[in-house]
Design an enzyme around this catalytic site. Structure first.
Site, PDB file in Angstrom:
ATOM      1  N   LYS A 191       0.851  -1.193   0.000  1.00 21.21           N
ATOM      2  CA  LYS A 191       0.000   0.000   0.000  1.00 21.21           C
ATOM      3  C   LYS A 191       0.886   1.242   0.000  1.00 21.21           C
ATOM      4  O   LYS A 191       1.915   1.284   0.696  1.00 21.21           O
ATOM      5  CB  LYS A 191      -0.893  -0.029   1.242  1.00 21.21           C
ATOM      6  CG  LYS A 191      -1.960   1.065   1.291  1.00 21.21           C
ATOM      7  CD  LYS A 191      -2.844   0.882   2.530  1.00 21.21           C
ATOM      8  CE  LYS A 191      -3.942   1.924   2.615  1.00 21.21           C
ATOM      9  NZ  LYS A 191      -4.780   1.742   3.829  1.00 21.21           N
ATOM     10  N   SER A 229      -9.749   2.235   3.041  1.00 17.13           N
ATOM     11  CA  SER A 229      -8.859   2.959   2.162  1.00 17.13           C
ATOM     12  C   SER A 229      -7.964   2.063   1.308  1.00 17.13           C
ATOM     13  O   SER A 229      -7.439   2.497   0.291  1.00 17.13           O
ATOM     14  CB  SER A 229      -7.971   3.907   2.966  1.00 17.13           C
ATOM     15  OG  SER A 229      -7.116   3.168   3.841  1.00 17.13           O
ATOM     16  N   SER A 278      -9.817  -0.297   7.150  1.00 12.37           N
ATOM     17  CA  SER A 278      -9.238  -0.147   5.810  1.00 12.37           C
ATOM     18  C   SER A 278      -8.573  -1.390   5.247  1.00 12.37           C
ATOM     19  O   SER A 278      -8.211  -1.414   4.067  1.00 12.37           O
ATOM     20  CB  SER A 278      -8.225   1.005   5.786  1.00 12.37           C
ATOM     21  OG  SER A 278      -8.890   2.241   5.882  1.00 12.37           O
TER      22      SER A 278
END
Lengths: 537, 98
Positions: free
Chosen positions: A89, A164, A188
């Site tokens: 990420k 997210s 997330s």
């Protein structure tokens, strides 16, 4: 699927689990280079539509792969996941690789050091395929708040992949990567896993180092694995976890025995005998899609068949968890994001007529931050301001205590707690973009774990009958008991696969190579393309 | 119920060093008022005697010996700077001209 390799024309290497990849390399049936190349090929073909990766480091990943292959050929003893590719990420700093956190503010930021978790991936000799898309500074539940365009759900390109960490979930669900790193501040990792039919784990707070990970809310943030199976997640969890002196909130204790727990799990009747599973009364019912609830109820039946006793538990303060979270998170975020002043790094906007430093900061922050980031910084600044502190931030911290106490009491009655992970399946891109409150409600089931610091996992529970989209079930355990999630998760995963004729991920339809126009989306995919090439050059 | 006026939002935004444009204020002010109203429900919980929880872990300071260790070079530290100059961070003026 059409990707093949010269050595094994019949087999698509990207469809393998991480465990299968590791075994195949150990058996000499494939190489890390072949695995990495197969994933790079699929990324090249599908990423223009999915926008899961903001940056692809083909050269770096292939170089690591070749080193691993050479070491293996030389008979070197290698870590279990050596040579298995992974996606990171874009919230974790990677030395020499642009790290944006999905923000214009950091569009050109090249970290001078690696986050501890990235160091651990390198020590585990895992090739890093690239950096995955995310809501700006991890603020969001859909990845629509990325400054570089939304990521699309491989199950339906018109829908969100969660957020997210939607880039990581889409990459794993779409077979662009077998494993990925996520960060979970209010869900997330778990909510994107739920809506993409994958597995996501938020470890115990302090179980994985946050050093070098761009901070959102420091008392809530936790790094964890994204995978297609519980066993794969466990292996990555063990790579990531463990004490780090560079993070003052890192727990100085051994990583819970998660891999061992998976090895002992079984789908047989009675394998979970003696286990008490608590259903949290306050999560579910109104606001939860019927198909989500149905799959959850079926999962409970499978848990019963495995021998678990299902008990109802009550966490009465959960009804105020969302409100407490949306005070605590913005308060901490407003403080953490104060560092983006465009002085030492970050995108600087200089207004005309010899502006002061203060004017440059205010103009830069207006220019480089998106709406959601501004909303939360302003909300947090307000909640912390004198005259409002006691009524907002102070009171939210007291509610946080009550939520942690609710969970403590619930774990007195049950070994693990379960609920649906998200109230609905993946919604359409654009649907909730202009309604922040509706967006926030996606996290209703996941937030309590972050407030209390306990571990949580989402595994697929099937497809919702009404729309054919993936549904997740969430498991929660007490702090530092992460292995319970893996033991129960692995047994339930095997049981559900047996009942449903195979794992959810295997039912992914062919992913189109071009994405449809989406009304309401503010960005078009591919805006990150220039960014990718620039870094490769 | 209105908690937060457009002027309040502009003021708090300036405290947070965000120079909102008028169109942004129009868009964000109403949303923030609604959100503040909603999060205010934490006050429905009777918690006068409840201790606040700021963190899941009991935090202790972590220190290390005060010894020189390898760190970033000046070049690395300045590599992302918007306006580096003579081995330093270039910044706009900090004092008023008047």
């Amino acid at each position: 699927m059409s990707e093949t390799t010269p050595t094994d024309a019949g087999r698509d290497l990207t469809r393998m689990t991480a465990v299968q990849m590791a075994d195949a390399m150990a058996a000499g049936e494939t190489t890390s280079e072949e695995l990495v190349q197969a994933h790079l090929d699929r990324i090249e073909r599908l990423n223009p539509a999915l926008n899961a990766f903001l940056l692809v480091d083909a050269d770096g990943a292939l170089a690591t792969a070749r080193e691993v292959d050479a070491a293996r050929a030389a008979g070197e003893d290698l870590p279990r996941l050596a040579g298995v590719p992974v996606a990171v990420k874009d919230i974790a700093c990677t030395q020499g690789l642009t790290t944006t956190a999905g923000s214009r503010m950091l569009e050109h930021f090249v970290p001078p050091y690696d986050a501890t978790i990235v160091t651990r991936l390198r020590e585990a000799r895992m090739p890093i395929l690239g950096k995955t898309n995310m809501d700006e500074f991890a603020m969001g539940s859909s990845t629509e708040h990325s400054a570089f365009g939304p990521t699309r759900n491989p199950w339906d390109l018109e829908r969100i992949p969660g957020g997210s960490g939607g880039g990581s979930s889409a990459a794993v669900a779409g077979f662009l990567a077998p494993l990925a790193i996520g960060s979970d501040t209010g869900g997330s990792i778990r909510q994107p896993a739920a809506v993409t039919g994958t597995v996501g784990v938020k470890p115990t707070y302090g179980g994985v180092s946050r050093y070098g990970v761009i901070a959102l809310a420091s008392s809530l943030d936790q790094i964890g694995p994204c995978a297609r199976t519980v066993a794969d997640a466990a292996l990555l969890h063990e790579v990531l976890g463990g004490h780090d002196p560079m993070d003052s909130t890192s727990i100085d204790a051994p990583v819970p025995p998660v891999v061992e727990s998976v090895a002992g799990a079984s789908a047989e009747d009675g394998s979970l005998a003696g286990l008490k599973v608590g259903v949290v009364k306050e999560i579910g019912g109104e606001g939860f899609q019927p198909g989500v609830q149905q799959r959850f109820d079926e999962a409970l039946e499978e848990l019963r068949a495995l021998g678990a006793e299902i008990v109802e538990v009550s966490c009465p303060h959960f009804t105020h968890a969302m409100a407490a979270y949306y005070l605590i998170l913005p308060s901490e975020a407003s403080s953490n994001l104060a560092r983006y002043d465009a002085m030492r790094y970050g995108r600087r906007t200089t207004p005309e007529d010899s502006p002061s430093a203060e004017q440059v900061m205010a103009a830069s922050r207006d220019d480089a931050f998106g709406d959601e980031v501004k909303r939360r910084i302003i909300l947090g600044t307000y909640a912390l301001s004198s005259g409002y502190y006691d009524a907002y931030y102070g009171q939210a911290q007291k509610v946080r205590t009550l939520i942690a106490r609710d969970l403590e009491a619930a774990f007195g009655q049950a070994d693990v707690l379960v609920s649906p992970t998200a109230p609905t399946t993946a919604f359409r891109i654009g649907d909730k973009l202009d309604d922040p409150m509706a967006m926030y409600l996606n996290d209703i089931a996941t937030i309590p774990a972050n407030l209390a610091g306990i571990p949580g996992m989402s595994i697929p529970s099937g497809l919702a009958p009404e729309d054919g989209l993936p549904v997740g079930i969430q498991l929660l355990a007490p702090a530092m008991e992460d292995q319970r999630l893996y033991a129960v998760g692995a047994a339930l995963e095997a049981r559900l696969a047996r009942a449903q004729g195979g794992p959810v991920v295997d039912r992914l339809p062919e992913v189109p190579t071009t994405a449809p126009e989406v009304p309401g989306a503010r960005h078009t995919p591919g805006t990150a393309g220039t960014h990718t090439e620039e870094v490769r050059a | 119920m209105s908690n937060l006026s457009r002027d309040d939002v502009a003021h708090v935004a300036m405290l947070a060093r965000i120079q909102l444009e008028d169109s942004e204020l129009d868009r964000l002010a109403g949303q923030l008022d609604q959100i503040v109203d909603w999060v205010g429900q934490v006050n429905e919980v009777a918690a006068a005697d409840v201790p606040p929880m700021s963190h899941p872990l009991p935090l202790v300071n972590v220190t290390r010996p005060d010894e020189v260790r390898p760190s970033l070079t000046a070049e690395q530290a300045l590599a992302n700077a918007p306006d580096p100059e003579d081995g330093r961070f270039g910044v706009p003026r900090i004092l008023d001209e008047e």
